[in-house]
Motif scaffolding. Structure first.
Motif, PDB file in Angstrom:
ATOM      1  N   UNK A  61      27.165  37.099   1.529  1.00 35.74           N
ATOM      2  CA  UNK A  61      26.751  35.962   0.714  1.00 35.74           C
ATOM      3  C   UNK A  61      27.145  36.217  -0.737  1.00 35.74           C
ATOM      4  N   UNK A  62      27.439  35.164  -1.464  1.00 33.36           N
ATOM      5  CA  UNK A  62      27.719  35.277  -2.900  1.00 33.36           C
ATOM      6  C   UNK A  62      27.161  34.044  -3.589  1.00 33.36           C
ATOM      7  N   UNK A  63      26.894  34.184  -4.875  1.00 30.14           N
ATOM      8  CA  UNK A  63      26.366  33.034  -5.584  1.00 30.14           C
ATOM      9  C   UNK A  63      26.392  33.224  -7.087  1.00 30.14           C
ATOM     10  N   UNK A  64      26.004  32.164  -7.771  1.00 35.03           N
ATOM     11  CA  UNK A  64      25.911  32.167  -9.226  1.00 35.03           C
ATOM     12  C   UNK A  64      24.548  31.621  -9.611  1.00 35.03           C
ATOM     13  N   UNK A  65      24.027  32.123 -10.712  1.00 33.81           N
ATOM     14  CA  UNK A  65      22.732  31.667 -11.202  1.00 33.81           C
ATOM     15  C   UNK A  65      22.922  30.946 -12.525  1.00 33.81           C
ATOM     16  N   UNK A  66      22.038  29.998 -12.798  1.00 31.66           N
ATOM     17  CA  UNK A  66      22.126  29.229 -14.030  1.00 31.66           C
ATOM     18  C   UNK A  66      23.389  28.400 -14.069  1.00 31.66           C
ATOM     19  N   UNK A  67      24.093  28.483 -15.174  1.00 32.54           N
ATOM     20  CA  UNK A  67      25.365  27.759 -15.335  1.00 32.54           C
ATOM     21  C   UNK A  67      26.547  28.646 -14.956  1.00 32.54           C
ATOM     22  N   UNK A  68      26.277  29.746 -14.286  1.00 29.19           N
ATOM     23  CA  UNK A  68      27.340  30.676 -13.923  1.00 29.19           C
ATOM     24  C   UNK A  68      27.323  31.928 -14.771  1.00 29.19           C
ATOM     25  N   UNK A  69      26.283  32.076 -15.605  1.00 27.29           N
ATOM     26  CA  UNK A  69      26.233  33.252 -16.477  1.00 27.29           C
ATOM     27  C   UNK A  69      25.932  34.538 -15.714  1.00 27.29           C
ATOM     28  N   UNK A  98      27.214  39.766 -15.274  1.00 27.36           N
ATOM     29  CA  UNK A  98      26.828  38.652 -16.135  1.00 27.36           C
ATOM     30  C   UNK A  98      28.007  38.278 -17.020  1.00 27.36           C
ATOM     31  N   UNK A  99      28.061  37.013 -17.350  1.00 26.41           N
ATOM     32  CA  UNK A  99      29.087  36.510 -18.267  1.00 26.41           C
ATOM     33  C   UNK A  99      28.459  36.128 -19.609  1.00 26.41           C
ATOM     34  N   UNK A 100      27.197  36.536 -19.801  1.00 26.63           N
ATOM     35  CA  UNK A 100      26.509  36.201 -21.050  1.00 26.63           C
ATOM     36  C   UNK A 100      26.153  37.431 -21.871  1.00 26.63           C
TER      37      UNK A 100
END
Length: 107
Positions: A61-69, A98-100
């Motif tokens: 499984x894979x996913x993103x949280x929030x706006x992708x951060x 994280x991208x933030x």
């Protein structure tokens, strides 16, 4: 993208800071130091392959949280572990990034 801060109704530049931005929506994901290196999702997943061995893990499984951060990926490792000859323990690894700027790439 330079980062600005509102002060008394005026925008001022914040030195040594940059914003990470989604390329598709142009939304800001976070504010980071100018030495921060973005690790794209495809790069992170490629790194995961080098750690566990290509073809060794089954991506679950894979996913993103929030706006992708924040992103994550769960993979099942081969060969379950047997404890006391009867308890089967499945082995998994999770990759997060994280991208933030709030965390680094972790497995």
């Amino acid at each position: 993208m330079p980062v600005f801060e509102e002060m008394a109704g005026k925008r001022i530049a914040v030195p040594d800071k940059v914003a990470t931005i989604r390329t598709d929506t142009k939304k800001v994901l976070g504010v980071v130091g100018d030495g921060y290196k973005v690790v794209q999702n495809i790069e992170a997943f490629g790194f995961f392959d080098t750690v566990v061995g290509e073809g060794q893990a089954i991506y679950h499984t894979a996913g993103a949280l929030g706006r992708g951060e924040r992103i994550w990926m769960l993979a099942k490792l081969p060969k379950d572990m047997v404890v006391q000859r009867e308890d089967i323990v499945e082995k998994y690894l999770i990759l997060t990034n994280s991208h933030d700027g709030t965390s680094s790439l972790k497995i």
